[in-house]
Design a protein around this motif. Structure first.
Motif, mmCIF file in Angstrom:
data_model
loop_
_atom_site.group_PDB
_atom_site.id
_atom_site.type_symbol
_atom_site.label_atom_id
_atom_site.label_comp_id
_atom_site.label_asym_id
_atom_site.label_seq_id
_atom_site.Cartn_x
_atom_site.Cartn_y
_atom_site.Cartn_z
ATOM 1 N N ILE A 13 63.731 49.202 54.562
ATOM 2 C CA ILE A 13 62.510 48.746 55.231
ATOM 3 C C ILE A 13 61.594 48.065 54.225
ATOM 4 C CG2 ILE A 13 60.431 49.534 56.428
ATOM 5 C CD1 ILE A 13 62.151 51.724 57.690
ATOM 6 N N SER A 14 61.464 48.671 53.038
ATOM 7 C CA SER A 14 60.616 48.056 52.011
ATOM 8 C C SER A 14 61.153 46.691 51.594
ATOM 9 C CB SER A 14 60.525 48.985 50.797
ATOM 10 O OG SER A 14 59.951 50.222 51.157
ATOM 11 N N LEU A 15 62.478 46.604 51.463
ATOM 12 C CA LEU A 15 63.072 45.316 51.102
ATOM 13 C C LEU A 15 62.813 44.261 52.170
ATOM 14 C CD1 LEU A 15 66.488 46.505 49.598
ATOM 15 C CD2 LEU A 15 64.576 45.468 48.357
ATOM 16 N N ARG A 16 62.888 44.644 53.433
ATOM 17 C CA ARG A 16 62.634 43.681 54.507
ATOM 18 C C ARG A 16 61.176 43.232 54.517
ATOM 19 N NH1 ARG A 16 66.209 46.334 59.465
ATOM 20 N NH2 ARG A 16 68.247 45.542 58.723
ATOM 21 N N LEU A 17 60.247 44.193 54.258
ATOM 22 C CA LEU A 17 58.841 43.817 54.178
ATOM 23 C C LEU A 17 58.598 42.864 53.014
ATOM 24 C CD1 LEU A 17 57.159 47.279 54.934
ATOM 25 C CD2 LEU A 17 57.274 45.279 56.435
ATOM 26 N N ALA A 18 59.249 43.168 51.874
ATOM 27 C CA ALA A 18 59.103 42.277 50.725
ATOM 28 C C ALA A 18 59.695 40.912 51.012
ATOM 29 C CB ALA A 18 59.759 42.906 49.499
#
Length: 465
Positions: free
Chosen positions: A296-301
């Motif tokens: 999820i963090s990677l997608r937000l980034a």
């Protein structure tokens, strides 16, 4: 006269009569055993000759099978030019020297040895002079390898060798028949001699033998059979009580040991299933959740990156794909260790979930569904999973049916419409492991697998409240 008769009666009293009878019996038995030993020696010689003929026939059959493997392997290779067709050819070529020695050494007469040596030379000649060159021609791409001339030459050689094998085995069977007749005659003489010589001693020993059998032999055989079943993994077997003190004590000790082993195996399985459940839960709640958060963090980034940074965007996309793959693999690993649906919903939903992921159409039917002991559910689930996996991998099945029935006994039947022909003796270590799982809970696993009639696994496990 009366005194003389009384004196003679005392001289032929019970002790004297017993001694005289025993001496006569010993003499009869001695003569009978002497004749019997002579007859047995003659019979043994006949049996040895017959066994030698059978060994010679078996070795001849093995030698002929090597020839067949050579011929079929090379023919398949010539037709298809695929190396896998040469596997029996290579195996036969490797085994030929040793098999030739066994074949020639097992002959039973000088004439048969000469015939065997000729056959061995001709088979070797067939391999060196025809089969190996033909295989090399195919490997070189020589078009003549598949021609009529080569095929005709191969057939001529094989037919000639088979004719030699047929003649050799026909001659050996004639000798075997003669030796069998001789062995039968000698055995009959030995049996007749033994019957006549041992009739008296048999009568004297009969009563003692019957009493000994009832009091000792039969209980000991029962204990031995129970021990064999115990050694085979059936920890539910028990020895019935006996009126003989020593045998009764042996049975009590055996039953206590079997019960202790059964309880120990059940505790080990319960502990193992608890570890599996905890491991699967830790993977789901720990590493899997962290990977999900990471993705999820990677997608937000990724969404915050400008489109102009193409190299950075590609790197982030690759990282997201890697994280998703890791999540999927971890989820599959946790499911293999202990499916979450089994813990949350129970045995039947877990089996239905297994069926939904099976590449072969699988129908699950349940009667009186309810929850039972988690350890029983886990072991029953893994037994069904293994049975379904075997049906998919080995049975060539087009349909699998799973019937689950709850009552005093949990009964599960797994039926496929595959090729069948599976038994406990050749089902492998996987089936032994399944039987152990079921036996740990006083259950039974049976297999019904007629050739061509599919396979049915029946699992019955008592349900304890």
């Amino acid at each position: 006269m009366n005194a003389g008769r009384e004196h003679q009666g005392r001289r032929l009293g019970l002790t004297s009569l017993t001694v005289a009878t025993s001496g006569l019996l010993a003499l009869l038995i001695g003569v009978a055993f002497a004749v019997l030993l002579w007859a047995i020696n003659d019979a043994n010689n006949s049996v040895s000759d017959r066994r030698a003929s059978r060994t010679a026939l078996v070795n001849a059959g093995n030698m002929e099978q090597l020839l067949v493997d050579l011929e079929t392997g090379q023919r398949g290779y010539v037709i298809t030019e695929r190396e896998e067709f040469l596997e029996p050819w290579h195996a036969a070529r490797k085994a030929l020297p040793a098999e030739s020695r066994r074949f020639t050494d097992s002959t039973t007469s000088r004439g048969q040895r000469g015939a065997a040596e000729r056959i061995a030379r001709d088979v070797r000649s067939f391999l060196d002079g025809y089969s190996i060159p033909l295989v090399e021609m195919v490997r070189r791409g020589d078009p003549a390898a598949g021609g009529l001339e080569q095929a005709t030459e191969g057939k001529r050689r094989v037919d000639a060798l088979r004719a030699l094998f047929d003649q050799y085995m026909a001659d050996e069977r004639v000798q075997l028949a003669e030796r069998t007749d001789a062995a039968g005659t000698n055995s009959h003489q030995a049996v007749l001699t033994a019957a006549v010589g041992l009739a008296a001693s048999t009568a004297l020993c009969a009563v003692f033998t019957v009493l000994q059998h009832r009091a000792v032999v039969r209980p000991v055989r029962g204990a031995a059979a129970a021990a064999q079943e115990l050694a085979g993994g059936d920890l539910g077997v028990r020895v019935p009580p006996s009126r003989i003190a020593e045998i009764g004590a042996l049975g009590t000790s055996f039953n206590s040991m079997a019960a202790s082993l059964q309880d120990s195996r059940r505790r080990i399985m319960e502990s193992t299933q608890a570890v599996h459940r905890r491991t699967a839960r830790d993977l789901h709640d720990g590493a899997q959740q962290r990977l999900v958060s990471l993705m999820i963090s990677l997608r937000l980034a990724r969404e915050l990156l400008p489109d102009a940074e193409s190299s950075m965007v590609d790197l982030m996309d690759q990282s997201i794909d890697i994280a998703q793959t890791a999540i999927n693999e971890l989820r599959e690993l946790a499911s293999g260790i202990y499916p979450l649906v089994l813990t949350v919903k129970g045995l039947v939903p877990a089996v239905r979930d297994l069926a939904s992921r099976c590449p072969v159409p699988t129908v699950v039917v349940c009667e009186d569904e309810r929850r039972v002991s988690p350890t029983v559910e886990a072991n029953a689930y893994f037994v069904v999973a293994e049975a379904v996996t075997n049906a998919v991998k080995h049975a060539r099945a087009s349909r699998i049916d799973v019937l689950v029935e709850f009552g005093e006994v949990l009964q599960i039947k797994v039926v496929d419409d595959g090729i069948g022909g599976v038994g406990k003796a050749d089902a492998g270590s996987g089936m032994t492991s399944l039987a152990d799982r079921v036996a740990a809970f006083d259950g039974r696993l049976t297999i019904d697998s007629p050739p061509g009639g599919g396979t049915t696994l029946l699992i019955r496990i008592p349900i304890r409240d």
